[in-house]
Scaffold this motif. Structure first.
Motif, PDB file in Angstrom:
ATOM      1  N   CYS A 163       0.848  -1.195   0.000  1.00 20.33           N
ATOM      2  CA  CYS A 163       0.000   0.000   0.000  1.00 20.33           C
ATOM      3  C   CYS A 163       0.882   1.242   0.000  1.00 20.33           C
ATOM      4  CB  CYS A 163      -0.916   0.021   1.223  1.00 20.33           C
ATOM      5  SG  CYS A 163      -2.103  -1.334   1.249  1.00 20.33           S
ATOM      6  N   LEU A 164       0.430   2.266  -0.709  1.00 19.36           N
ATOM      7  CA  LEU A 164       1.172   3.518  -0.746  1.00 19.36           C
ATOM      8  C   LEU A 164       0.228   4.680  -0.941  1.00 19.36           C
ATOM      9  CD1 LEU A 164       1.623   4.346  -4.102  1.00 19.36           C
ATOM     10  CD2 LEU A 164       2.829   2.202  -3.846  1.00 19.36           C
ATOM     11  N   GLU A 165       0.690   5.842  -0.524  1.00 17.68           N
ATOM     12  CA  GLU A 165      -0.035   7.093  -0.736  1.00 17.68           C
ATOM     13  C   GLU A 165       0.982   8.218  -0.677  1.00 17.68           C
ATOM     14  OE1 GLU A 165      -2.490   8.531   2.718  1.00 17.68           O
ATOM     15  OE2 GLU A 165      -1.910   6.567   3.507  1.00 17.68           O
ATOM     16  N   GLY A 166       0.656   9.340  -1.296  1.00 17.83           N
ATOM     17  CA  GLY A 166       1.594  10.446  -1.270  1.00 17.83           C
ATOM     18  C   GLY A 166       1.010  11.706  -1.862  1.00 17.83           C
ATOM     19  N   ALA A 167       1.738  12.799  -1.649  1.00 17.38           N
ATOM     20  CA  ALA A 167       1.316  14.094  -2.172  1.00 17.38           C
ATOM     21  C   ALA A 167       2.532  15.000  -2.328  1.00 17.38           C
ATOM     22  CB  ALA A 167       0.296  14.746  -1.244  1.00 17.38           C
ATOM     23  N   ARG A 168       2.408  15.921  -3.270  1.00 11.09           N
ATOM     24  CA  ARG A 168       3.427  16.949  -3.480  1.00 11.09           C
ATOM     25  C   ARG A 168       2.707  18.275  -3.619  1.00 11.09           C
ATOM     26  NH1 ARG A 168       4.690  20.037  -7.400  1.00 11.09           N
ATOM     27  NH2 ARG A 168       3.467  18.907  -8.932  1.00 11.09           N
ATOM     28  N   SER A 169       3.221  19.299  -2.935  1.00  9.30           N
ATOM     29  CA  SER A 169       2.648  20.641  -3.022  1.00  9.30           C
ATOM     30  C   SER A 169       3.771  21.648  -2.782  1.00  9.30           C
ATOM     31  CB  SER A 169       1.541  20.828  -1.983  1.00  9.30           C
ATOM     32  OG  SER A 169       2.094  20.835  -0.683  1.00  9.30           O
ATOM     33  N   ARG A 170       3.417  22.909  -2.714  1.00  7.03           N
ATOM     34  CA  ARG A 170       4.423  23.943  -2.422  1.00  7.03           C
ATOM     35  C   ARG A 170       5.027  23.752  -1.041  1.00  7.03           C
ATOM     36  NH1 ARG A 170       0.550  28.282  -4.904  1.00  7.03           N
ATOM     37  NH2 ARG A 170       1.361  28.348  -7.009  1.00  7.03           N
ATOM     38  N   GLU A 171       4.261  23.117  -0.153  1.00  8.88           N
ATOM     39  CA  GLU A 171       4.748  22.889   1.221  1.00  8.88           C
ATOM     40  C   GLU A 171       5.694  21.702   1.308  1.00  8.88           C
ATOM     41  OE1 GLU A 171       1.204  23.344   0.749  1.00  8.88           O
ATOM     42  OE2 GLU A 171       1.677  25.466   1.017  1.00  8.88           O
ATOM     43  N   GLY A 172       5.872  20.949   0.225  1.00 10.92           N
ATOM     44  CA  GLY A 172       6.797  19.816   0.227  1.00 10.92           C
ATOM     45  C   GLY A 172       6.150  18.564  -0.333  1.00 10.92           C
ATOM     46  N   ALA A 173       6.844  17.465  -0.150  1.00 10.17           N
ATOM     47  CA  ALA A 173       6.364  16.181  -0.643  1.00 10.17           C
ATOM     48  C   ALA A 173       6.417  15.172   0.489  1.00 10.17           C
ATOM     49  CB  ALA A 173       7.226  15.716  -1.801  1.00 10.17           C
ATOM     50  N   HIS A 174       5.446  14.274   0.505  1.00  8.80           N
ATOM     51  CA  HIS A 174       5.463  13.212   1.498  1.00  8.80           C
ATOM     52  C   HIS A 174       4.807  11.968   0.912  1.00  8.80           C
ATOM     53  CE1 HIS A 174       1.151  13.304   2.515  1.00  8.80           C
ATOM     54  NE2 HIS A 174       1.240  14.584   2.254  1.00  8.80           N
ATOM     55  N   ALA A 175       5.223  10.813   1.405  1.00  9.85           N
ATOM     56  CA  ALA A 175       4.650   9.549   0.977  1.00  9.85           C
ATOM     57  C   ALA A 175       4.769   8.549   2.114  1.00  9.85           C
ATOM     58  CB  ALA A 175       5.379   9.022  -0.257  1.00  9.85           C
ATOM     59  N   GLN A 176       3.849   7.610   2.141  1.00 11.27           N
ATOM     60  CA  GLN A 176       3.891   6.504   3.091  1.00 11.27           C
ATOM     61  C   GLN A 176       3.686   5.222   2.306  1.00 11.27           C
ATOM     62  OE1 GLN A 176       0.737   7.687   5.783  1.00 11.27           O
ATOM     63  NE2 GLN A 176       2.250   8.371   7.266  1.00 11.27           N
TER      64      GLN A 176
END
Length: 190
Positions: A119-132
């Motif tokens: 399983c994975l999820e993630g996001a990228r925006s002006r505030e940074g990027a993160h994923a699990q």
């Protein structure tokens, strides 16, 4: 191809590629089809290559096409990835995502092969990027077909982790990997 670039009228696309070779990878078959308009569209891909096969189907909506404020929302409805000699991985249930000029996100999506699940999820925006990400027990025996001699591999591996990168900062990756005791047992052909 029959495309209305304004995104208002219904468009369609069909691409068939056969017997291609890309950077050392044989591609006996690649097919991409698409249908719909900006407000509602569907895309399907199937590919057979010397390094593996893939198929996927997604649906989406596109707001404000051809502007800086565009927003594409999609659902990856079905997907399968298969590698030579290994059991395929399939998307367990649809996964939602979005893309804008500055942001991208994929909601939790889980892939399954036998009893194992990634399983994975993630996001990228002006505030940074993160994923699990997390892998439930994957038996070592999954890799047995890659061994030269017939063998059975006992044991399993699990892992989970997180990635984060804030603007103008170093990326951080944290991974917890666990294995059970394992061993390789030679299997005598009958």
């Amino acid at each position: 191809v029959d495309v209305d670039v304004s995104g208002n009228a219904r468009s369609s696309l069909t691409l068939n590629v056969t017997d291609a070779r890309v950077e050392g990878v044989d591609v006996p078959q690649l097919r991409v089809t698409g249908d719909g308009n900006a407000a509602s569209h569907a895309v399907a891909l199937s590919a057979a290559t010397s390094t593996g096969d893939a198929s996927l189907r997604l649906t989406g909506t596109l707001d404000a096409p051809w502007t800086r404020d565009f927003a594409w929302r999609f659902a990856l409805d079905e997907a399968t990835l298969a590698y030579p000699m290994l059991a395929p991985w399939a998307l367990r249930e649809p996964a939602a995502g979005s893309v804008t000029r500055t942001d991208a996100a994929l909601a939790r999506s889980c892939w399954q092969s036998g009893a194992a699940e990634l399983c994975l999820e993630g996001a990228r925006s002006r505030e940074g990027a993160h994923a699990q990400f997390a892998l439930s027990p994957l038996p070592f025996d999954y890799f047995a077909p890659l061994l030269a001699a017939p063998a059975r591999i006992e044991g399993a591996v699990t892992f989970e982790g997180a990635f984060e990168q804030l603007p103008n900062d170093r990326p951080e990756l944290e991974v917890a990997l666990r294995t059970s005791p394992g061993r390789i047992v030679s299997v005598e052909p009958r």
